[in-house]
Design a protein around this motif. Structure first.
Motif, mmCIF file in Angstrom:
data_model
loop_
_atom_site.group_PDB
_atom_site.id
_atom_site.type_symbol
_atom_site.label_atom_id
_atom_site.label_comp_id
_atom_site.label_asym_id
_atom_site.label_seq_id
_atom_site.Cartn_x
_atom_site.Cartn_y
_atom_site.Cartn_z
ATOM 1 N N ARG A 114 0.858 -1.184 0.000
ATOM 2 C CA ARG A 114 0.000 0.000 0.000
ATOM 3 C C ARG A 114 0.895 1.235 0.000
ATOM 4 O O ARG A 114 1.690 1.447 0.901
ATOM 5 N N HIS A 115 0.740 2.069 -1.055
ATOM 6 C CA HIS A 115 1.493 3.308 -1.185
ATOM 7 C C HIS A 115 0.962 4.275 -0.124
ATOM 8 O O HIS A 115 -0.227 4.585 -0.105
ATOM 9 N N PRO A 116 1.821 4.764 0.794
ATOM 10 C CA PRO A 116 1.336 5.580 1.907
ATOM 11 C C PRO A 116 0.792 6.951 1.500
ATOM 12 O O PRO A 116 -0.043 7.521 2.205
ATOM 13 N N PHE B 143 11.328 5.077 -5.348
ATOM 14 C CA PHE B 143 11.533 5.245 -3.914
ATOM 15 C C PHE B 143 12.607 4.331 -3.323
ATOM 16 O O PHE B 143 12.989 4.507 -2.176
ATOM 17 N N GLY B 144 13.018 3.314 -4.070
ATOM 18 C CA GLY B 144 14.005 2.373 -3.560
ATOM 19 C C GLY B 144 13.336 1.114 -3.036
ATOM 20 O O GLY B 144 12.230 1.161 -2.497
ATOM 21 N N SER B 145 14.023 0.011 -3.160
ATOM 22 C CA SER B 145 13.462 -1.291 -2.813
ATOM 23 C C SER B 145 13.149 -1.399 -1.316
ATOM 24 O O SER B 145 12.097 -1.913 -0.932
ATOM 25 N N ASP B 146 14.055 -0.908 -0.467
ATOM 26 C CA ASP B 146 13.838 -1.018 0.978
ATOM 27 C C ASP B 146 12.609 -0.227 1.418
ATOM 28 O O ASP B 146 11.820 -0.701 2.238
ATOM 29 N N THR B 147 12.429 0.951 0.871
ATOM 30 C CA THR B 147 11.273 1.777 1.226
ATOM 31 C C THR B 147 9.990 1.093 0.804
ATOM 32 O O THR B 147 9.033 1.025 1.592
ATOM 33 N N VAL B 148 9.957 0.579 -0.416
ATOM 34 C CA VAL B 148 8.740 -0.078 -0.907
ATOM 35 C C VAL B 148 8.444 -1.334 -0.091
ATOM 36 O O VAL B 148 7.295 -1.621 0.214
ATOM 37 N N GLU B 149 9.487 -2.076 0.300
ATOM 38 C CA GLU B 149 9.277 -3.265 1.118
ATOM 39 C C GLU B 149 8.670 -2.893 2.475
ATOM 40 O O GLU B 149 7.922 -3.674 3.054
ATOM 41 N N SER B 150 8.962 -1.696 2.969
ATOM 42 C CA SER B 150 8.363 -1.276 4.245
ATOM 43 C C SER B 150 6.868 -0.998 4.090
ATOM 44 O O SER B 150 6.162 -0.925 5.088
ATOM 45 N N TRP B 151 6.380 -0.837 2.865
ATOM 46 C CA TRP B 151 4.969 -0.598 2.606
ATOM 47 C C TRP B 151 4.184 -1.903 2.562
ATOM 48 O O TRP B 151 2.965 -1.886 2.426
#
Length: 121
Positions: free
Chosen positions: A85-87, A110-118
């Motif tokens: 889910r895109h914040p 946004f980068g892989s790590d950021t997207v994985e946090s979503w």
């Protein structure tokens, strides 16, 4: 390159290969390997065993049925559904693989790590 020059190059390469082959024929380690292979094939045919069967006898852990992570039925485990889910936009992406077009765009931006946090689940 002229045909004659091409012929000379091929002839030289052939002579080098023949010299290499002769040196291999005189190699005692190679002779032992060939002898071992012949004896092994003779033994396999005497007992009616295939190479796969011999390997599974000598190293049971190398068998495809007992390989770590490989299911016994020979089929892969179904991939789990991942929900992102895109914040900022609250857009939701559901995928079983990482090659989803929208997800790839987010990871590029946004980068892989950021997207994985979503990831929701």
């Amino acid at each position: 390159m002229s045909r004659l020059a091409e012929f000379r190059v091929a002839e030289k390469a052939l002579a080098e290969q023949l010299a290499h082959l002769e040196s291999l024929k005189n190699d005692s380690a190679l002779k032992k390997e060939i002898e071992f292979e012949e004896q092994l094939k003779k033994l396999m045919s005497e007992y009616g065993k295939s190479l796969k069967e011999v390997v599974s006898i000598l190293d049971p852990s190398s068998s495809s049925e007992t390989r770590k992570g490989a299911p016994a039925g020979g089929q892969r485990k179904a991939r789990e559904l991942k929900i992102y889910r895109h914040p900022h936009t609250d857009e939701v992406v559901e995928t079983k693989g990482g090659n989803h077009r929208v997800l790839r765009g987010w990871k590029d931006e946004f980068g892989s790590d950021t997207v994985e946090s979503w990831r929701q689940s």
